[in-house]
Design a protein around this motif. Structure first.
Motif, PDB file in Angstrom:
ATOM      1  N   LEU A 133      22.729  14.011  41.481  1.00 49.60           N
ATOM      2  CA  LEU A 133      21.618  14.569  42.262  1.00 49.60           C
ATOM      3  C   LEU A 133      22.144  15.399  43.431  1.00 49.60           C
ATOM      4  N   TRP A 134      23.271  14.978  44.017  1.00 49.12           N
ATOM      5  CA  TRP A 134      23.882  15.776  45.077  1.00 49.12           C
ATOM      6  C   TRP A 134      24.350  17.119  44.535  1.00 49.12           C
ATOM      7  N   ALA A 179      23.067  20.642  45.728  1.00 52.63           N
ATOM      8  CA  ALA A 179      23.987  21.616  46.310  1.00 52.63           C
ATOM      9  C   ALA A 179      23.972  22.937  45.559  1.00 52.63           C
ATOM     10  N   THR A 180      23.682  22.890  44.272  1.00 53.33           N
ATOM     11  CA  THR A 180      23.723  24.116  43.466  1.00 53.33           C
ATOM     12  C   THR A 180      22.337  24.704  43.226  1.00 53.33           C
ATOM     13  N   ALA A 181      21.321  24.141  43.860  1.00 50.50           N
ATOM     14  CA  ALA A 181      19.956  24.665  43.698  1.00 50.50           C
ATOM     15  C   ALA A 181      19.842  26.050  44.318  1.00 50.50           C
ATOM     16  N   PRO A 182      18.883  26.855  43.846  1.00 49.90           N
ATOM     17  CA  PRO A 182      18.744  28.226  44.364  1.00 49.90           C
ATOM     18  C   PRO A 182      18.549  28.281  45.875  1.00 49.90           C
ATOM     19  N   ALA A 183      17.969  27.264  46.454  1.00 49.28           N
ATOM     20  CA  ALA A 183      17.693  27.281  47.892  1.00 49.28           C
ATOM     21  C   ALA A 183      18.973  27.247  48.716  1.00 49.28           C
ATOM     22  N   VAL A 203      19.372  21.178  50.525  1.00 45.92           N
ATOM     23  CA  VAL A 203      19.891  19.942  49.929  1.00 45.92           C
ATOM     24  C   VAL A 203      18.959  18.762  50.198  1.00 45.92           C
ATOM     25  N   LEU A 204      18.547  18.593  51.446  1.00 41.45           N
ATOM     26  CA  LEU A 204      17.740  17.422  51.772  1.00 41.45           C
ATOM     27  C   LEU A 204      16.360  17.487  51.129  1.00 41.45           C
ATOM     28  N   HIS A 249      17.700  23.758  61.522  1.00 39.09           N
ATOM     29  CA  HIS A 249      17.552  22.299  61.603  1.00 39.09           C
ATOM     30  C   HIS A 249      18.011  21.662  60.297  1.00 39.09           C
ATOM     31  N   MET A 250      17.596  22.283  59.180  1.00 43.61           N
ATOM     32  CA  MET A 250      17.947  21.739  57.874  1.00 43.61           C
ATOM     33  C   MET A 250      19.451  21.805  57.654  1.00 43.61           C
ATOM     34  N   ALA A 251      20.059  22.924  58.073  1.00 37.39           N
ATOM     35  CA  ALA A 251      21.502  23.060  57.906  1.00 37.39           C
ATOM     36  C   ALA A 251      22.228  21.946  58.669  1.00 37.39           C
ATOM     37  N   ALA A 252      21.788  21.687  59.891  1.00 39.67           N
ATOM     38  CA  ALA A 252      22.421  20.641  60.702  1.00 39.67           C
ATOM     39  C   ALA A 252      22.244  19.274  60.055  1.00 39.67           C
ATOM     40  N   ALA A 253      21.069  19.022  59.510  1.00 36.05           N
ATOM     41  CA  ALA A 253      20.811  17.732  58.877  1.00 36.05           C
ATOM     42  C   ALA A 253      21.626  17.581  57.594  1.00 36.05           C
ATOM     43  N   THR A 254      21.806  18.679  56.877  1.00 35.88           N
ATOM     44  CA  THR A 254      22.636  18.633  55.667  1.00 35.88           C
ATOM     45  C   THR A 254      24.076  18.281  56.022  1.00 35.88           C
TER      46      THR A 254
END
Lengths: 182, 119
Positions: free
Chosen positions: A29-30, A34-38, A43-44, A69-74
């Motif tokens: 799942l990771w 990690a490889t998803a288009p987004a 990732v989260l 924010h998302m980048a920091a949380a990732t």
């Protein structure tokens, strides 16, 4: 907080002041996240589910939470899920690059042949094994080159700054600089 | 007095409040003959919309809620509420929000494509 690399319990990350519980996710799942288009900042969103995911998506839609924010949380989630040690540091970008590389045919094939199934492994176990396979059979110079490429901080991150001040665009650049990724 | 989209279209004098509004929502698009100001989608909003799986369960309440929340994030609460009011007064068709959202989303896609490094 330091987690064991074998820990399968959920953990919390703070995103724009709100705590989100990230359920345990095996390596597959990771890798999917990690490889998803987004890209890395998504990732989260891939790992969360149900009401937590909906709440996070809504706050993103309303601009209450940003891609930064998302980048920091990732980064935080990766550091928690794939911990290093004093002698063997695992900055988040190393884990991220290993996850992406392990989805590429050459390394994925070697890991399958080694009897590893990403559905059965924690992300830490998977990343450690991926690195172990990558360095197998390399001479000193080749290993140095691999380590240099793998551990080089992405643009905007200092080598001794575990967290960095990565923006969304810089994380995308980090993803693209993974070994084997064009 | 509650703004409607009509009254916003026909204002000719720019107050400091309106100047700030235009600065916050710098882009303009036309839908069904109406000019709507909007702030181009931010990366985080694009992320949230990308997380919607088009093949998963079709149109769901959660998807509609997210699309509308993103739309409000782009056009602001004032224009959003005015849109809702105009729809209630039958001055706008029910598909107006989705048409507007599609235009904003198309702009976001073009911006993302422009930002992609060339091979």
């Amino acid at each position: 907080m330091t987690r064991s690399p074998f820990d399968r319990r959920p953990f919390q990350v703070l995103i724009a002041g709100e705590e989100f519980t990230v359920p345990f996710a095996p390596a597959d799942l990771w890798i999917k996240a990690a490889t998803a288009p987004a890209g890395p900042s998504g990732v989260l969103l891939e790992l969360l589910s149900g009401p937590s995911r909906q709440r996070l998506a809504l706050r993103l839609g309303r601009r209450e939470i940003t891609a930064e924010h998302m980048a920091a949380a990732t980064r935080e989630a990766l550091a928690l899920s794939v911990p290093g040690s004093e002698d063997d540091a695992y900055p988040w970008w190393v884990s991220y690059r290993l996850l992406i590389s392990s989805a590429l045919p050459s390394l994925a094939g070697r890991m399958v042949l080694a009897g590893l199934d990403p559905r059965d492994r924690t992300p830490a176990e998977w990343c450690y094994a991926a690195y172990g396979l990558l360095v197998q059979g390399l001479d000193t110079k080749q290993r140095f080159q691999l380590d240099a490429k793998l551990t080089a901080p992405p643009a905007g991150v200092e080598a001794d700054d575990e967290w960095g001040e990565m923006t969304f665009d810089q994380m995308v650049a980090a993803a693209r600089s993974a070994p084997g990724v064009r | 007095m509650t703004d409607t989209l009509d009254s916003m279209d026909t204002e000719t004098e720019i107050s400091p409040e309106e100047a700030a509004f235009k600065a916050d929502y710098p882009a303009v698009t036309q839908v069904a003959g109406r000019a709507i100001r909007y702030a181009p989608m931010e990366a985080g909003q694009y992320l949230a919309i990308q997380s919607l799986d088009p093949d998963d369960e079709g149109v769901t309440r959660e998807k509609v809620t997210l699309i509308l929340a993103t739309l409000e994030g782009c056009i602001g609460p004032r224009q959003y509420q005015a849109m809702i009011l105009d729809m209630a007064r039958k001055k706008l068709e029910e598909d107006f929000p989705i048409k507007l959202f599609i235009k904003i989303m198309d702009r976001a896609r073009r911006d993302v494509e422009k930002a992609e490094p060339t091979p």
